[in-house]
Design an enzyme around this catalytic site. Structure first.
Site, short mmCIF file in Angstrom:
data_model
loop_
_atom_site.label_atom_id
_atom_site.label_comp_id
_atom_site.label_asym_id
_atom_site.label_seq_id
_atom_site.Cartn_x
_atom_site.Cartn_y
_atom_site.Cartn_z
N LEU A 105 10.15 1.45 9.55
CA LEU A 105 9.58 2.77 9.27
C LEU A 105 8.15 2.51 8.84
O LEU A 105 7.88 1.57 8.09
CB LEU A 105 10.34 3.48 8.15
CG LEU A 105 11.78 3.89 8.43
CD1 LEU A 105 12.41 4.49 7.17
CD2 LEU A 105 11.86 4.89 9.57
N ASP A 106 7.20 3.34 9.28
CA ASP A 106 5.82 3.11 8.87
C ASP A 106 5.67 3.40 7.38
O ASP A 106 6.54 3.98 6.74
CB ASP A 106 4.84 3.93 9.72
CG ASP A 106 4.95 5.43 9.50
OD1 ASP A 106 4.74 5.88 8.36
OD2 ASP A 106 5.24 6.15 10.46
N LYS A 107 4.54 2.97 6.83
CA LYS A 107 4.33 3.02 5.38
C LYS A 107 4.50 4.42 4.80
O LYS A 107 5.00 4.58 3.68
CB LYS A 107 2.91 2.50 5.08
CG LYS A 107 2.55 2.44 3.61
CD LYS A 107 1.22 1.72 3.40
CE LYS A 107 0.06 2.46 3.99
NZ LYS A 107 -0.30 3.68 3.20
N ASP A 108 4.10 5.44 5.55
CA ASP A 108 4.13 6.80 5.03
C ASP A 108 5.43 7.54 5.30
O ASP A 108 5.60 8.68 4.86
CB ASP A 108 2.96 7.60 5.61
CG ASP A 108 1.62 7.04 5.16
OD1 ASP A 108 1.51 6.64 3.99
OD2 ASP A 108 0.69 6.98 5.99
#
Length: 238
Positions: A105-108
């Site tokens: 999952l991306d950081k955000d």
């Protein structure tokens, strides 16, 4: 499940036998054997379930497999190490076992991520040919029109090709925001964010709530738990 092979150096590193650099030296010393054969190549592929792997004559046994479900908070990266020193998902689970995330999952993005030391299951779950569904909850600015919905549902042309059709449901609209639920089975980098940007939808928040048969349930951000035996079995069937 079909048997999956893995590079010998990666397998030994994942077990914590030594670093990859140290393993390269061990292989040069010809003290690692697979089925009685002395192996010198780091890229030699093995099947941990079938092959007899030994270091200095001592059999290397596969580890006890563990499976965790984490609700990833915003700002945490989905890697086992980060060159910029950012906090990663493995740091949120106190275990001596070397685990790694199944996909990213991306950081955000927040939400469900599975962590395990089961390399075979990981490879199967992220392999494109198995089409494992991932369900996301989106909060977008304003409304979404029919043309935008149709584009998401039929495939969006991104710089790395057109996406497979997504299942998109409008959950509710309130206070100038709309909540959507989207199901995809691909795992491209920042895929949903890029799809929304391409069709002109301003994405405010993104959270994964389901991976295959596994739901995030009541797990709060930052919390984790072990998967049950039945959940692991259902993942393997997936």
């Amino acid at each position: 499940m079909e048997n999956i092979t893995i590079r010998l150096n990666k397998y030994l590193a994942n077990l914590g036998v030594a670093s990859r650099r140290e393993i390269k030296l061990l292989l040069k010393q010809q003290i690692v054997t697979v089925n009685g054969q002395r192996i010198k190549e780091s890229g030699f592929r093995i099947d941990p379930k079938l092959d007899d792997i030994r270091l200095n004559g001592k059999k290397i046994l596969p580890p006890t497999l563990v499976y965790y479900l984490l609700n990833k908070p915003k700002g945490i990266v989905s890697t086992t190490a980060d060159e910029f020193g950012r906090k990663n998902v493995t740091s949120l689970i106190p275990t001596k076992v070397r685990i790694y995330p199944v996909g990213r999952l991306d950081k955000d993005t927040t939400g469900l991520i599975i962590l395990t030391n089961d390399g075979e299951l990981t490879n199967l779950l992220i392999h494109p040919k198995y089409h494992v569904d991932k369900v996301y909850r989106l909060r977008i600015e304003g409304n979404i029109d029919q043309a935008q919905l149709n584009a998401l549902r039929h495939g969006v042309l991104l710089d790395d090709g057109i996406t497979y059709p997504a299942k998109v449901t409008i959950l509710k609209t309130a206070n100038r925001v709309t909540f959507l639920e989207m199901t995809i089975h691909e795992g491209r980098n920042r895929q949903i964010r890029r799809m929304c940007e391409t069709v002109g939808v301003k994405l405010l928040e993104l959270a994964r709530i389901k991976f295959g048969p596994i739901n995030i349930g009541n797990l709060r951000e930052g919390q984790f738990r072990r998967l049950t035996e039945s959940e692991v079995s259902s993942l393997k069937k997936e």
